[in-house]
Enzyme design. Structure first.
Site, mmCIF file in Angstrom:
data_model
loop_
_atom_site.group_PDB
_atom_site.id
_atom_site.type_symbol
_atom_site.label_atom_id
_atom_site.label_comp_id
_atom_site.label_asym_id
_atom_site.label_seq_id
_atom_site.Cartn_x
_atom_site.Cartn_y
_atom_site.Cartn_z
ATOM 1 C CG HIS A 133 -1.911 -1.097 1.246
ATOM 2 N ND1 HIS A 133 -2.162 -1.882 2.359
ATOM 3 C CD2 HIS A 133 -2.719 -1.565 0.274
ATOM 4 C CE1 HIS A 133 -3.096 -2.772 2.064
ATOM 5 N NE2 HIS A 133 -3.440 -2.596 0.803
ATOM 6 C CE1 TYR B 41 7.919 2.100 5.858
ATOM 7 C CE2 TYR B 41 6.929 2.330 8.023
ATOM 8 C CZ TYR B 41 7.715 2.838 6.999
ATOM 9 O OH TYR B 41 8.285 4.082 7.122
ATOM 10 C CG HIS B 42 0.427 -2.368 4.949
ATOM 11 N ND1 HIS B 42 -0.761 -1.662 4.803
ATOM 12 C CD2 HIS B 42 0.794 -2.191 6.246
ATOM 13 C CE1 HIS B 42 -1.079 -1.083 5.964
ATOM 14 N NE2 HIS B 42 -0.147 -1.392 6.841
ATOM 15 N N PRO B 43 4.147 -5.001 2.949
ATOM 16 C CG PRO B 43 6.303 -5.750 3.499
ATOM 17 C CD PRO B 43 5.249 -4.760 3.908
#
Length: 619
Positions: free
Chosen positions: A346, A544-546
């Site tokens: 995101h 930080y949504h990998p």
């Protein structure tokens, strides 16, 4: 959720008053001791030579998997975690940003962009990507936001051929974990109480949080439960907190079972690779502990729950990955799979700041006081119980799917902004020129901000090895904004955020956008498409949504890495269970979905080994 701007503001500023050591002492004395039922798990020093199951990574999924598998009393379970225990400071919601760039963080950075332009406002054109190197993983670093995603996300997974992953099939696993302590939600069919994971609203908020909800109504959106029947709308943030403190997966799932004799938790043990026999069966792992390489064997299965960066790195180091890439490093290929592809995240604009005329925001001078600290230590209340993500919204731009409830952007509302403290600049890696030009002039001002994020960007990136040395961080290339449609949606999201400021709910506080232009973007007029595109490519922001780097898909998909039961193709005895298995990114913060994945894979493993599921309404 990762952590980010949402938790930085106001947190690091407490450090300058020297309150951190006092706060840590106070919390230790008043809230933690060896008799406390939430005492930290012990670091197992003497390990067995072989376990039934080895779980690699004690984060948002791994802690769940280790807890649930060890429910079977005759199974031995080893959890290997590269970091150590949480600490008293990571427990404090307001101080979440302090964990970034600390020993609890892997301290990853994106590679400088080659095909697209992004992260240009950051030193070296590289964005920091915090990931939890601690028991509890990124649930120890994140903003504690509890969002499940959209019903259609999971139904789409099922349509791709991932049997068992429709919304109706995953919802019971969200409910299984949940201990919701807001009665207005706990009484509904979409929530429950009594699970391991405590979820609730923060006990403290600013007046602007209510203004945010009112602004939503003015814009035609409902105030609703975004984890309920419909997602489109505004809501006060549901958080993974308990007694005013962070409820990480380590606290939720490991502390209550820390005395199980069949569960060993080995910390500061970094796994280097998975070992296989001649039949391509995973037989154990090699790990580094106390400066010494060690091996532990596995009788049944190994579960990688190391996250969307570490899991693909470990697979590739172990010989599972793109054959042409492994050949570059002389790694023998065990299974030729597209490991590391399909990286999704995101992304949006950082530093979108608004000013108000009233003293109602979170500022350095207002909340860096001993009285605030004491209120938290003694009463578990006050500003320190807030991660500062006070409100969430899921909205539709003009590009959104018009066929139903499937918003394409998400807002994180914060009653503070980048100007709160110069420490924010360090954690974000902002260049001096950017910070000094845009945000230093706001020092001491009352500000609030919105972080507008794309929910389902089309651009995808990759994770690749830089070296066959496991201690060298992999290459992370998110490849943001290679699709023009992503920028189009992002600019529309920014315009919607400006509308929030223009509502009467915010105008009564004199709200107005901060209009100093981004260095590097002075050639464009403020609030034009060209200006916002330039600003986004400079202050590129992610919380930080990998996900997606070990894609779950049927074998017929040439990009598949794991099957719908999360078994790695081409080998035996190895599964992956974390955010990396998501075939497409979910519409919202991924921490709750990753916990769901941990719950679901645990039952799958029990079913595959013919362990009957316990019938229980409790935990």
């Amino acid at each position: 959720m990762a952590a980010g701007l949402t938790t930085l503001i106001g947190a690091t500023s407490v450090l300058s008053l020297g309150l951190i050591p006092l706060l840590a002492i106070g919390l230790t004395v008043f809230r933690y001791n060896n008799a406390d039922p939430e005492s930290y798990p012990q670091n197992a020093r003497q390990l067995l030579p072989m376990y039934d199951f080895i779980v690699v990574g004690g984060g948002s999924a791994g802690a769940v998997v280790a807890s649930r598998l060890s429910e079977v009393a005759n199974w031995t379970v080893l959890l290997l975690e590269a970091g150590g225990n949480e600490n008293e400071i990571s427990d404090v919601p307001l101080l979440a940003g302090y964990t970034q760039l600390s020993e609890l963080d892997w301290k990853y950075q994106t590679s400088p962009p080659s095909e697209s332009r992004y992260c240009l406002a950051m030193t070296g054109d590289r964005c920091n990507w915090p990931r939890g190197k601690v028991l509890g993983g990124s649930s120890v670093l994140n903003a504690m936001v509890y969002v499940r995603g959209n019903r259609r996300d999971y139904d789409n997974w099922a349509r791709m051929g991932n049997t068992g992953w429709s919304y109706e099939e995953v919802l019971p696993y969200f409910l299984k974990s949940e201990d919701n302590r807001n009665p207005y939600l706990a009484r509904t069919p979409y929530h429950r109480s009594g699970g391991y994971l405590t979820v609730q609203e923060a006990p403290w908020r600013t007046p602007l949080a209510i203004a945010f909800l009112q602004a939503g109504r003015e814009m035609g959106y409902e105030n609703l439960d975004i984890n309920g029947a419909n997602q489109t709308g505004f809501m006060l943030t549901q958080m993974t907190i308990r007694r005013g403190s962070r409820c990480s997966t380590a606290k939720a799932f490991l502390r209550p079972v820390r005395n199980r004799p069949n569960l060993h938790i080995a910390m500061h043990a970094q796994v280097l690779k998975v070992l296989f026999n001649a039949d391509k069966r995973a037989t154990g792992v090699e790990f580094l502990r106390d400066g010494r390489q060690q091996v532990v064997r596995c009788r049944r299965e190994i579960v990688l729950s190391a996250g969307a960066i570490n899991s693909p790195q470990l697979l590739m180091l172990s010989g599972i990955g793109p054959s042409e890439h492994l050949a570059e490093f002389g790694i023998p290929v065990i299974s030729d799979l597209r490991v590391g592809d399909n990286l999704q995240d995101h992304v949006g604009l950082g530093g979108l700041v608004f000013t108000v005329n009233e003293s109602i925001t979170v500022t350095k001078d207002r909340f860096q006081t001993f009285s605030v600290m004491l209120e938290y230590v003694l009463r578990e209340r006050g500003p320190m119980t807030s991660s500062l993500v006070e409100g969430l919204a899921f909205l539709n731009t003009k590009y959104a799917d018009s066929s139903g409830d499937y918003p394409d952007v998400q807002f994180h509302f914060l009653p503070t902004a980048v100007n709160s403290d110069e420490q924010v600049k360090k954690v974000l890696g902002l260049r001096d020129r950017v910070y000094n030009t845009m945000y230093k002039p706001l020092h001491g001002a009352d500000t609030w901000s919105i972080l507008p994020l794309l929910l389902r960007p089309r651009s995808t990136g990759w994770v690749r090895l830089k070296s066959r040395n496991p201690l060298v961080h992999p290459e992370i290339n998110p490849n943001y904004f290679t699709h023009k449609e992503d920028m189009d949606v992002c600019v529309e999201a920014i315009r919607l955020a400006l509308r929030v400021s223009n509502t009467s709910a915010f105008q009564r506080f004199g709200s107005r956008p901060h209009s100093i232009r981004m260095p590097g973007c002075h050639g464009y007029a403020f609030d034009t498409y060209e200006y916002w595109e330039c600003a986004v490519r400079h202050f590129t922001f992610t919380i930080y949504h990998p996900v997606g780097t070990c894609k779950m898909s049927p074998r017929s998909d040439p990009t598949a890495v794991v099957d719908p039961r999360l078994r790695v193709y081409g080998v035996k005895g190895l599964r992956v269970a974390d955010a990396s298995i998501m075939p497409s990114i979910i519409s919202g913060n991924p921490n709750a979905p990753v916990i769901m994945i941990g719950e679901k894979i645990s039952d799958m493993i029990k079913e595959d080994w013919r362990v009957k599921r316990r019938r229980s309404a409790g935990r």
